[in-house]
Design an enzyme around this catalytic site. Structure first.
Site, PDB file in Angstrom:
ATOM      1  N   ARG A 103      -8.773  -1.085   3.706  1.00  0.00           N
ATOM      2  CA  ARG A 103      -8.597   0.230   4.292  1.00  0.00           C
ATOM      3  C   ARG A 103      -9.930   0.950   4.283  1.00  0.00           C
ATOM      4  O   ARG A 103     -10.531   1.128   3.231  1.00  0.00           O
ATOM      5  CB  ARG A 103      -7.589   0.978   3.419  1.00  0.00           C
ATOM      6  CG  ARG A 103      -6.738   1.948   4.155  1.00  0.00           C
ATOM      7  CD  ARG A 103      -5.627   2.397   3.279  1.00  0.00           C
ATOM      8  NE  ARG A 103      -6.073   3.071   2.057  1.00  0.00           N
ATOM      9  CZ  ARG A 103      -5.415   4.058   1.486  1.00  0.00           C
ATOM     10  NH1 ARG A 103      -4.297   4.501   2.033  1.00  0.00           N
ATOM     11  NH2 ARG A 103      -5.841   4.614   0.387  1.00  0.00           N
ATOM     12  N   THR A 107     -11.606   6.683   7.258  1.00  0.00           N
ATOM     13  CA  THR A 107     -10.579   6.850   8.305  1.00  0.00           C
ATOM     14  C   THR A 107      -9.185   6.456   7.813  1.00  0.00           C
ATOM     15  O   THR A 107      -8.189   6.815   8.432  1.00  0.00           O
ATOM     16  CB  THR A 107     -10.905   5.962   9.518  1.00  0.00           C
ATOM     17  OG1 THR A 107     -10.814   4.585   9.100  1.00  0.00           O
ATOM     18  CG2 THR A 107     -12.293   6.233  10.049  1.00  0.00           C
ATOM     19  N   ASP A 199      -5.048   2.276  -7.725  1.00  0.00           N
ATOM     20  CA  ASP A 199      -5.516   1.268  -6.776  1.00  0.00           C
ATOM     21  C   ASP A 199      -5.057  -0.109  -7.253  1.00  0.00           C
ATOM     22  O   ASP A 199      -5.551  -0.623  -8.259  1.00  0.00           O
ATOM     23  CB  ASP A 199      -7.053   1.328  -6.667  1.00  0.00           C
ATOM     24  CG  ASP A 199      -7.552   0.454  -5.537  1.00  0.00           C
ATOM     25  OD1 ASP A 199      -7.228  -0.758  -5.523  1.00  0.00           O
ATOM     26  OD2 ASP A 199      -8.254   0.967  -4.646  1.00  0.00           O
ATOM     27  N   ASP A 202      -7.775  -2.937  -7.515  1.00  0.00           N
ATOM     28  CA  ASP A 202      -8.694  -2.729  -8.644  1.00  0.00           C
ATOM     29  C   ASP A 202      -8.003  -3.011  -9.973  1.00  0.00           C
ATOM     30  O   ASP A 202      -8.593  -3.618 -10.872  1.00  0.00           O
ATOM     31  CB  ASP A 202      -9.225  -1.286  -8.634  1.00  0.00           C
ATOM     32  CG  ASP A 202     -10.288  -1.079  -7.568  1.00  0.00           C
ATOM     33  OD1 ASP A 202     -10.826  -2.078  -7.060  1.00  0.00           O
ATOM     34  OD2 ASP A 202     -10.582   0.090  -7.254  1.00  0.00           O
TER      35      ASP A 202
HETATM   36  C1  PRP Z   1      -4.387  -1.379  -0.442  1.00  0.00           C
HETATM   37  C2  PRP Z   1      -3.016  -1.999  -0.495  1.00  0.00           C
HETATM   38  C3  PRP Z   1      -2.635  -2.074   0.952  1.00  0.00           C
HETATM   39  C4  PRP Z   1      -3.261  -0.820   1.505  1.00  0.00           C
HETATM   40  C5  PRP Z   1      -2.200   0.221   1.675  1.00  0.00           C
HETATM   41  O1  PRP Z   1      -5.348  -2.290  -0.090  1.00  0.00           O
HETATM   42  O2  PRP Z   1      -3.004  -3.237  -1.144  1.00  0.00           O
HETATM   43  O3  PRP Z   1      -3.111  -3.222   1.613  1.00  0.00           O
HETATM   44  O4  PRP Z   1      -4.232  -0.376   0.555  1.00  0.00           O
HETATM   45  O5  PRP Z   1      -2.694   1.334   2.310  1.00  0.00           O
HETATM   46  P1  PRP Z   1      -2.218   1.761   3.753  1.00  0.00           P
HETATM   47  O6  PRP Z   1      -0.723   1.657   3.779  1.00  0.00           O
HETATM   48  O7  PRP Z   1      -2.695   3.173   3.870  1.00  0.00           O
HETATM   49  O8  PRP Z   1      -2.869   0.854   4.756  1.00  0.00           O
HETATM   50  P2  PRP Z   1      -6.905  -1.916  -0.045  1.00  0.00           P
HETATM   51  O9  PRP Z   1      -7.294  -1.501   1.338  1.00  0.00           O
HETATM   52  O10 PRP Z   1      -7.223  -0.973  -1.144  1.00  0.00           O
HETATM   53  O11 PRP Z   1      -7.607  -3.320  -0.258  1.00  0.00           O
HETATM   54  P3  PRP Z   1      -7.581  -4.276  -1.548  1.00  0.00           P
HETATM   55  O12 PRP Z   1      -6.182  -4.806  -1.684  1.00  0.00           O
HETATM   56  O13 PRP Z   1      -8.557  -5.328  -1.164  1.00  0.00           O
HETATM   57  O14 PRP Z   1      -8.012  -3.484  -2.745  1.00  0.00           O
HETATM   58  N1  URA Z   2      -3.770   1.436  -1.933  1.00  0.00           N
HETATM   59  C1  URA Z   2      -3.572   1.386  -3.281  1.00  0.00           C
HETATM   60  O1  URA Z   2      -3.957   0.401  -3.928  1.00  0.00           O
HETATM   61  N2  URA Z   2      -2.955   2.418  -3.862  1.00  0.00           N
HETATM   62  C2  URA Z   2      -2.531   3.482  -3.176  1.00  0.00           C
HETATM   63  O2  URA Z   2      -1.961   4.402  -3.781  1.00  0.00           O
HETATM   64  C3  URA Z   2      -2.736   3.514  -1.791  1.00  0.00           C
HETATM   65  C4  URA Z   2      -3.364   2.473  -1.197  1.00  0.00           C
END
Ligand code: PRP
Ligand code: URA
Length: 208
Positions: A103, A107, A199, A202
């Site tokens: 994400r 944006t 997160d 993380d």
């Molecule tokens: C997180 C989560 C989803 C997304 C959700 O991933 O695992 O994929 O955010 O957010 P959204 O519904 O607003 O799209 P992230 O982009 O943080 O990537 P990661 O799993 O690599 O940490």
């Molecule tokens: N992605 C995450 O990992 N946590 C949130 O709360 C939203 C997006």
């Protein structure tokens, strides 16, 4: 409209309490995500069609019911990886595909960076897994990716959803069934689910 299922199962709710706790360490967080994913998979597969068959028991022939559909589990990287083992425990013959999305922090739009799906994915029932359904952008894009690959039967399994995310998926993909452990209150200014669990990527991979 596809099914929208929120589990009220006590085992799931109790494990969610541990996941949300900021003092839960990476090792425990990983183990519990996998366990909740397995329990949600059980809920999400409740209506899979069965076909009648016969097997020989040591005593006699028995009429049985079996699943004769093929499945593919598709985690959205990275955090979806934390759910994969839980689903494979219940569905060991499922194939696995991977969709890489992150994400954009400004944006909040999803950015595609990887896709590897099984060659016969269009013939399979798809279960997309991602612990967090926040704005819904990543899930909407992930579902679009598998649909562009020809998939017709798609389910989405998440741990925590924001109302905004559920609405976004239902609007973009009304045919998709959604299964979650809990629907939280809202998103904050950074697009994080409140109260959520932070997160997920993380916390799973110790990157913060
Ligand atoms: C997180 C989560 C989803 C997304 C959700 O991933 O695992 O994929 O955010 O957010 P959204 O519904 O607003 O799209 P992230 O982009 O943080 O990537 P990661 O799993 O690599 O940490
Ligand atoms: N992605 C995450 O990992 N946590 C949130 O709360 C939203 C997006």
């Amino acid at each position: 409209m596809g099914e929208f299922f929120v589990s009220n199962h006590p085992l799931i709710q109790n494990k969610m309490a541990m996941l949300r706790n900021k003092n839960t360490c990476t090792k425990e967080f990983k183990e519990i995500i996998s366990e909740v994913a397995m329990l949600l998979c059980y809920e999400a597969t409740r209506h899979i069609e069965l076909v009648p068959a016969k097997v020989e028991t040591p005593i006699a022939e028995a009429d049985v019911n079996v699943i004769n559909r093929g499945f593919a589990i598709v985690p959205i990287l990275r955090a979806g990886m934390g759910m994969l083992d839980g689903l494979l425990t219940l569905m060991p013959t499922a194939k696995v595909g991977f969709i890489g999305l992150y994400r954009d922090p400004e944006t909040l739009n999803p950015v595609d960076y990887y896709c590897k799906l099984p060659p016969d994915v269009s013939e399979r029932d798809i279960i997309i897994v991602d612990p967090m359904l926040a704005t819904g952008g990543s899930a909407v894009e992930g579902i679009s990716v598998v649909k562009r690959a020809g998939c017709k039967r798609v389910k989405l399994v998440c741990l925590i959803a924001a109302p905004e995310g559920v609405k976004a998926v239902q609007q973009a993909h009304p045919d998709v069934d959604i299964y979650v452990a809990h629907v939280d209150d809202c998103l904050n200014d950074h697009g994080y689910i409140v109260p959520g669990l932070g997160d997920a990527g993380d916390r799973l991979f110790g990157t913060k």
